[in-house]
Design a protein around this motif. Structure first.
Motif, PDB file in Angstrom:
ATOM      1  N   PHE A  76       1.091  -9.307   4.487  1.00 22.79           N
ATOM      2  CA  PHE A  76       2.394  -9.830   4.496  1.00 22.79           C
ATOM      3  C   PHE A  76       3.473  -8.949   5.655  1.00 22.79           C
ATOM      4  CE2 PHE A  76       6.740  -9.778   2.379  1.00 22.79           C
ATOM      5  CZ  PHE A  76       6.967 -11.202   2.277  1.00 22.79           C
ATOM      6  N   PRO A  77       4.165  -9.822   6.378  1.00 25.88           N
ATOM      7  CA  PRO A  77       4.917  -8.907   7.345  1.00 25.88           C
ATOM      8  C   PRO A  77       5.715  -7.754   6.718  1.00 25.88           C
ATOM      9  CG  PRO A  77       5.059 -11.333   7.702  1.00 25.88           C
ATOM     10  CD  PRO A  77       4.464 -11.030   6.488  1.00 25.88           C
ATOM     11  N   SER A  78       5.806  -6.553   7.415  1.00 26.99           N
ATOM     12  CA  SER A  78       6.510  -5.566   6.684  1.00 26.99           C
ATOM     13  C   SER A  78       7.919  -5.743   6.886  1.00 26.99           C
ATOM     14  CB  SER A  78       6.190  -4.236   7.521  1.00 26.99           C
ATOM     15  OG  SER A  78       7.176  -3.056   7.294  1.00 26.99           O
ATOM     16  N   PRO A  79       8.705  -5.575   5.896  1.00 29.83           N
ATOM     17  CA  PRO A  79      10.316  -5.835   5.944  1.00 29.83           C
ATOM     18  C   PRO A  79      11.042  -4.697   6.877  1.00 29.83           C
ATOM     19  CG  PRO A  79       9.825  -5.209   3.732  1.00 29.83           C
ATOM     20  CD  PRO A  79       8.330  -5.405   4.504  1.00 29.83           C
ATOM     21  N   SER A  80      10.256  -3.584   7.065  1.00 28.40           N
ATOM     22  CA  SER A  80      10.748  -2.571   7.580  1.00 28.40           C
ATOM     23  C   SER A  80       9.988  -1.946   8.602  1.00 28.40           C
ATOM     24  CB  SER A  80      11.220  -1.401   6.481  1.00 28.40           C
ATOM     25  OG  SER A  80      10.054  -0.942   5.853  1.00 28.40           O
ATOM     26  N   ASP A  81      10.562  -0.805   9.280  1.00 29.14           N
ATOM     27  CA  ASP A  81       9.448  -0.029  10.170  1.00 29.14           C
ATOM     28  C   ASP A  81       8.258   0.816   9.422  1.00 29.14           C
ATOM     29  OD1 ASP A  81      10.491  -1.126  12.504  1.00 29.14           O
ATOM     30  OD2 ASP A  81      11.911   0.453  12.967  1.00 29.14           O
ATOM     31  N   TYR A  82       8.055   0.131   8.322  1.00 31.21           N
ATOM     32  CA  TYR A  82       6.558   1.069   7.784  1.00 31.21           C
ATOM     33  C   TYR A  82       5.882  -0.110   7.318  1.00 31.21           C
ATOM     34  CZ  TYR A  82       4.637   4.491   4.710  1.00 31.21           C
ATOM     35  OH  TYR A  82       3.621   5.425   3.976  1.00 31.21           O
ATOM     36  N   ALA A  83       4.506   0.120   7.751  1.00 31.41           N
ATOM     37  CA  ALA A  83       3.434  -0.693   7.298  1.00 31.41           C
ATOM     38  C   ALA A  83       2.879  -0.449   5.767  1.00 31.41           C
ATOM     39  CB  ALA A  83       2.396  -0.504   8.222  1.00 31.41           C
ATOM     40  N   VAL A  84       2.907  -1.383   4.878  1.00 34.23           N
ATOM     41  CA  VAL A  84       2.760  -1.354   3.602  1.00 34.23           C
ATOM     42  C   VAL A  84       1.213  -1.417   3.460  1.00 34.23           C
ATOM     43  CG1 VAL A  84       3.091  -1.819   1.149  1.00 34.23           C
ATOM     44  CG2 VAL A  84       4.821  -1.884   3.035  1.00 34.23           C
ATOM     45  N   PHE A  85       0.454  -0.428   3.229  1.00 31.94           N
ATOM     46  CA  PHE A  85      -0.978  -0.221   2.862  1.00 31.94           C
ATOM     47  C   PHE A  85      -1.479   1.193   2.415  1.00 31.94           C
ATOM     48  CE2 PHE A  85      -1.468   1.159   7.380  1.00 31.94           C
ATOM     49  CZ  PHE A  85      -2.456   2.065   7.281  1.00 31.94           C
ATOM     50  N   ALA A  86      -2.544   1.019   1.614  1.00 36.82           N
ATOM     51  CA  ALA A  86      -3.012   2.630   1.172  1.00 36.82           C
ATOM     52  C   ALA A  86      -4.726   2.517   1.519  1.00 36.82           C
ATOM     53  CB  ALA A  86      -2.779   2.501  -0.229  1.00 36.82           C
ATOM     54  N   LEU A  87      -5.017   3.654   2.045  1.00 39.38           N
ATOM     55  CA  LEU A  87      -6.376   3.625   2.240  1.00 39.38           C
ATOM     56  C   LEU A  87      -7.158   4.772   1.521  1.00 39.38           C
ATOM     57  CD1 LEU A  87      -8.779   3.173   4.108  1.00 39.38           C
ATOM     58  CD2 LEU A  87      -7.999   4.979   5.573  1.00 39.38           C
ATOM     59  N   GLY A  88      -8.043   4.574   0.532  1.00 44.64           N
ATOM     60  CA  GLY A  88      -8.464   5.561  -0.168  1.00 44.64           C
ATOM     61  C   GLY A  88      -9.973   5.911   0.289  1.00 44.64           C
ATOM     62  N   PRO A  89     -10.806   6.457  -0.380  1.00 45.02           N
ATOM     63  CA  PRO A  89     -12.240   6.827  -0.240  1.00 45.02           C
ATOM     64  C   PRO A  89     -12.958   5.684  -0.141  1.00 45.02           C
ATOM     65  CG  PRO A  89     -11.608   7.623  -2.215  1.00 45.02           C
ATOM     66  CD  PRO A  89     -10.378   7.184  -1.558  1.00 45.02           C
ATOM     67  N   ARG A  90     -12.503   4.563  -0.775  1.00 41.26           N
ATOM     68  CA  ARG A  90     -13.556   3.501  -0.942  1.00 41.26           C
ATOM     69  C   ARG A  90     -12.755   2.119  -0.902  1.00 41.26           C
ATOM     70  NH1 ARG A  90     -19.175   4.554  -2.306  1.00 41.26           N
ATOM     71  NH2 ARG A  90     -19.365   2.732  -3.163  1.00 41.26           N
ATOM     72  N   PHE A  91     -11.612   2.199  -0.809  1.00 40.74           N
ATOM     73  CA  PHE A  91     -10.852   0.919  -0.607  1.00 40.74           C
ATOM     74  C   PHE A  91      -9.764   0.996   0.252  1.00 40.74           C
ATOM     75  CE2 PHE A  91      -8.397   3.768  -3.352  1.00 40.74           C
ATOM     76  CZ  PHE A  91      -7.000   3.597  -3.051  1.00 40.74           C
ATOM     77  N   LEU A  92      -9.236  -0.312   0.431  1.00 42.22           N
ATOM     78  CA  LEU A  92      -7.784  -0.588   1.289  1.00 42.22           C
ATOM     79  C   LEU A  92      -7.076  -1.525   0.417  1.00 42.22           C
ATOM     80  CD1 LEU A  92      -6.336  -0.268   3.966  1.00 42.22           C
ATOM     81  CD2 LEU A  92      -7.682  -2.254   4.957  1.00 42.22           C
ATOM     82  N   ALA A  93      -6.165  -1.135   0.210  1.00 42.62           N
ATOM     83  CA  ALA A  93      -4.929  -1.901  -0.538  1.00 42.62           C
ATOM     84  C   ALA A  93      -3.892  -2.269   0.421  1.00 42.62           C
ATOM     85  CB  ALA A  93      -4.595  -1.133  -1.695  1.00 42.62           C
ATOM     86  N   PHE A  94      -3.424  -3.722   0.350  1.00 42.69           N
ATOM     87  CA  PHE A  94      -2.485  -4.186   1.073  1.00 42.69           C
ATOM     88  C   PHE A  94      -1.949  -5.576   0.389  1.00 42.69           C
ATOM     89  CE2 PHE A  94      -6.453  -6.054   2.356  1.00 42.69           C
ATOM     90  CZ  PHE A  94      -5.931  -7.361   2.752  1.00 42.69           C
ATOM     91  N   PRO A  95      -0.710  -5.869   0.975  1.00 39.62           N
ATOM     92  CA  PRO A  95      -0.175  -6.995   0.180  1.00 39.62           C
ATOM     93  C   PRO A  95      -0.827  -8.099   1.388  1.00 39.62           C
ATOM     94  CG  PRO A  95       1.575  -5.899   1.847  1.00 39.62           C
ATOM     95  CD  PRO A  95       0.264  -5.047   1.603  1.00 39.62           C
ATOM     96  N   GLY A  96      -1.874  -8.817   0.691  1.00 46.47           N
ATOM     97  CA  GLY A  96      -2.228  -9.913   1.638  1.00 46.47           C
ATOM     98  C   GLY A  96      -1.479 -10.906   1.711  1.00 46.47           C
ATOM     99  N   SER A  97      -1.795 -11.841   2.979  1.00 44.18           N
ATOM    100  CA  SER A  97      -1.394 -13.010   3.392  1.00 44.18           C
ATOM    101  C   SER A  97      -2.565 -14.073   3.393  1.00 44.18           C
ATOM    102  CB  SER A  97      -0.396 -13.101   4.604  1.00 44.18           C
ATOM    103  OG  SER A  97      -1.681 -13.039   5.730  1.00 44.18           O
ATOM    104  N   GLY A  98      -3.733 -13.958   3.116  1.00 41.85           N
ATOM    105  CA  GLY A  98      -4.936 -14.898   3.142  1.00 41.85           C
ATOM    106  C   GLY A  98      -5.959 -14.385   3.938  1.00 41.85           C
ATOM    107  N   SER A  99      -5.948 -14.117   5.245  1.00 43.01           N
ATOM    108  CA  SER A  99      -7.364 -14.326   5.707  1.00 43.01           C
ATOM    109  C   SER A  99      -7.710 -12.803   6.344  1.00 43.01           C
ATOM    110  CB  SER A  99      -7.332 -15.140   6.953  1.00 43.01           C
ATOM    111  OG  SER A  99      -6.083 -14.680   7.949  1.00 43.01           O
ATOM    112  N   VAL A 100      -9.074 -12.742   6.094  1.00 42.44           N
ATOM    113  CA  VAL A 100      -9.489 -11.538   6.806  1.00 42.44           C
ATOM    114  C   VAL A 100     -10.542 -11.852   7.764  1.00 42.44           C
ATOM    115  CG1 VAL A 100     -11.313  -9.572   6.237  1.00 42.44           C
ATOM    116  CG2 VAL A 100      -9.478 -10.178   4.543  1.00 42.44           C
ATOM    117  N   ILE A 101     -10.369 -11.024   9.054  1.00 47.39           N
ATOM    118  CA  ILE A 101     -11.349 -11.469  10.407  1.00 47.39           C
ATOM    119  C   ILE A 101     -12.194 -10.428  10.673  1.00 47.39           C
ATOM    120  CG2 ILE A 101     -11.108 -12.198  12.820  1.00 47.39           C
ATOM    121  CD1 ILE A 101      -8.256 -13.031  12.048  1.00 47.39           C
ATOM    122  N   GLY A 102     -13.382 -10.592  10.820  1.00 50.01           N
ATOM    123  CA  GLY A 102     -14.373  -9.559  11.059  1.00 50.01           C
ATOM    124  C   GLY A 102     -15.020  -9.076   9.968  1.00 50.01           C
TER     125      GLY A 102
END
Length: 102
Positions: A76-102
């Protein structure tokens, strides 16, 4: 890899070149690698497995050891100049819009 000999590394994005993540060696005090992008870099996080770069509407993941691109995630496009995601030791959390490539 050659980067292993130059660790520890620091990722930096400067205001005058906000489309590039530069990796500085804290051992040699020099830029040892650059990751260029086509849009403004909003956030960089890393752990022992991944370096993750947040742009306005995508997240790009790299292998932390070799800095090879591993995935691109549409989000989901960031509404500000800050990307919204969190990287943990075994996960990546983000507001998804649907597709993952790779």
């Amino acid at each position: 890899s050659m980067l292993a000999l130059r660790r520890p590394l620091l990722a930096a994005v400067s205001l005058d070149a906000d489309y590039v993540v530069r990796l500085y060696s804290l051992k040699s005090h020099k830029v040892v690698h650059s990751l260029p992008f086509e849009s403004k870099v909003l956030k960089v996080e890393s752990n022992e497995r991944a370096v993750v770069v947040g742009l306005r509407s995508i997240i790009v993941g790299f292998c932390a050891r070799l800095l090879e691109q591993r995935f691109v995630v549409d989000c989901f496009p960031s509404p500000s100049d800050y990307a919204v995601f969190a990287l943990g030791p075994r996960f990546l959390a983000f507001p998804g819009s649907g597709s993952v490539i790779g």
